[in-house]
Scaffold this motif. Sequence first.
Motif, short mmCIF file in Angstrom:
data_model
loop_
_atom_site.label_atom_id
_atom_site.label_comp_id
_atom_site.label_asym_id
_atom_site.label_seq_id
_atom_site.Cartn_x
_atom_site.Cartn_y
_atom_site.Cartn_z
N GLY A 186 0.82 -1.20 0.00
CA GLY A 186 0.00 0.00 0.00
C GLY A 186 0.85 1.25 0.00
O GLY A 186 2.02 1.22 0.36
N THR A 187 0.24 2.34 -0.43
CA THR A 187 0.90 3.64 -0.41
C THR A 187 0.03 4.61 0.39
O THR A 187 -1.20 4.50 0.38
N PHE A 188 0.69 5.54 1.07
CA PHE A 188 0.00 6.46 1.96
C PHE A 188 0.61 7.85 1.84
O PHE A 188 1.84 7.97 1.74
N PRO A 189 -0.21 8.89 1.91
CA PRO A 189 0.37 10.23 2.02
C PRO A 189 1.19 10.29 3.31
O PRO A 189 0.87 9.60 4.29
N LEU A 190 2.23 11.08 3.32
CA LEU A 190 3.08 11.19 4.51
C LEU A 190 2.27 11.54 5.75
O LEU A 190 2.57 11.06 6.85
N THR A 191 1.22 12.31 5.58
CA THR A 191 0.39 12.70 6.72
C THR A 191 -0.36 11.52 7.33
O THR A 191 -0.84 11.61 8.45
N ASP A 192 -0.46 10.41 6.61
CA ASP A 192 -1.12 9.21 7.12
C ASP A 192 -0.13 8.18 7.65
O ASP A 192 -0.40 6.98 7.68
N TRP A 193 1.04 8.64 8.10
CA TRP A 193 2.08 7.74 8.57
C TRP A 193 1.58 6.84 9.70
O TRP A 193 1.95 5.68 9.79
N ARG A 194 0.73 7.38 10.55
CA ARG A 194 0.25 6.61 11.71
C ARG A 194 -0.58 5.40 11.22
O ARG A 194 -0.45 4.30 11.75
N ARG A 195 -1.43 5.62 10.21
CA ARG A 195 -2.24 4.52 9.66
C ARG A 195 -1.34 3.44 9.05
O ARG A 195 -1.54 2.24 9.26
N LEU A 221 5.39 5.53 2.25
CA LEU A 221 4.92 6.88 2.57
C LEU A 221 5.34 7.78 1.43
O LEU A 221 6.50 7.79 1.02
N LEU A 222 4.39 8.55 0.91
CA LEU A 222 4.65 9.40 -0.25
C LEU A 222 4.62 10.87 0.15
O LEU A 222 3.55 11.42 0.41
N PRO A 223 5.80 11.51 0.24
CA PRO A 223 5.83 12.93 0.58
C PRO A 223 5.18 13.76 -0.52
O PRO A 223 5.24 13.40 -1.70
N GLY A 224 4.54 14.83 -0.13
CA GLY A 224 3.95 15.74 -1.11
C GLY A 224 2.61 15.28 -1.64
O GLY A 224 2.04 15.90 -2.53
N VAL A 225 2.08 14.17 -1.12
CA VAL A 225 0.76 13.67 -1.54
C VAL A 225 -0.23 13.97 -0.44
O VAL A 225 0.02 13.71 0.72
N SER A 226 -1.36 14.52 -0.81
CA SER A 226 -2.39 14.89 0.17
C SER A 226 -3.39 13.77 0.31
O SER A 226 -3.71 13.06 -0.65
N SER A 227 -3.93 13.59 1.52
CA SER A 227 -4.97 12.59 1.73
C SER A 227 -6.35 13.16 1.46
O SER A 227 -7.35 12.46 1.61
N ASP A 228 -6.42 14.44 1.04
CA ASP A 228 -7.72 15.06 0.77
C ASP A 228 -8.29 14.60 -0.54
O ASP A 228 -7.68 14.38 -1.51
#
Length: 85
Positions: free
Chosen positions: A53-62, A78-85
């Motif tokens: 799986g890939t996740f926006p950096l802001t979703d590191w906890r998930r 973890l993908l820096p610069g990607v938004s979870s919005d």
Amino acid sequence: MLTCSDLATAAQLGVRDSVHEDPASRTDEERFGVFPEYARLAAEGRFTVPVAGTFPLTDWRRALEISLTGHAHGKLLLLPGVSSD
């Protein structure tokens, strides 16, 4: 890069890790000498790293929560610069 894994099993298999070993104490050959072979195997399609799986950096906890279950069945990126919005 951080990899969470089963350190006890890794030790039984002879896998080195940065928890029990100081990576700075290894030579450049020990640290990077396998890269050309890995690149060749990857180019031949004989070496792959499964991505679960890939996740926006802001979703590191998930991503960490999934990793800690031990059932990710591949790397969680973890993908820096990607938004979870």
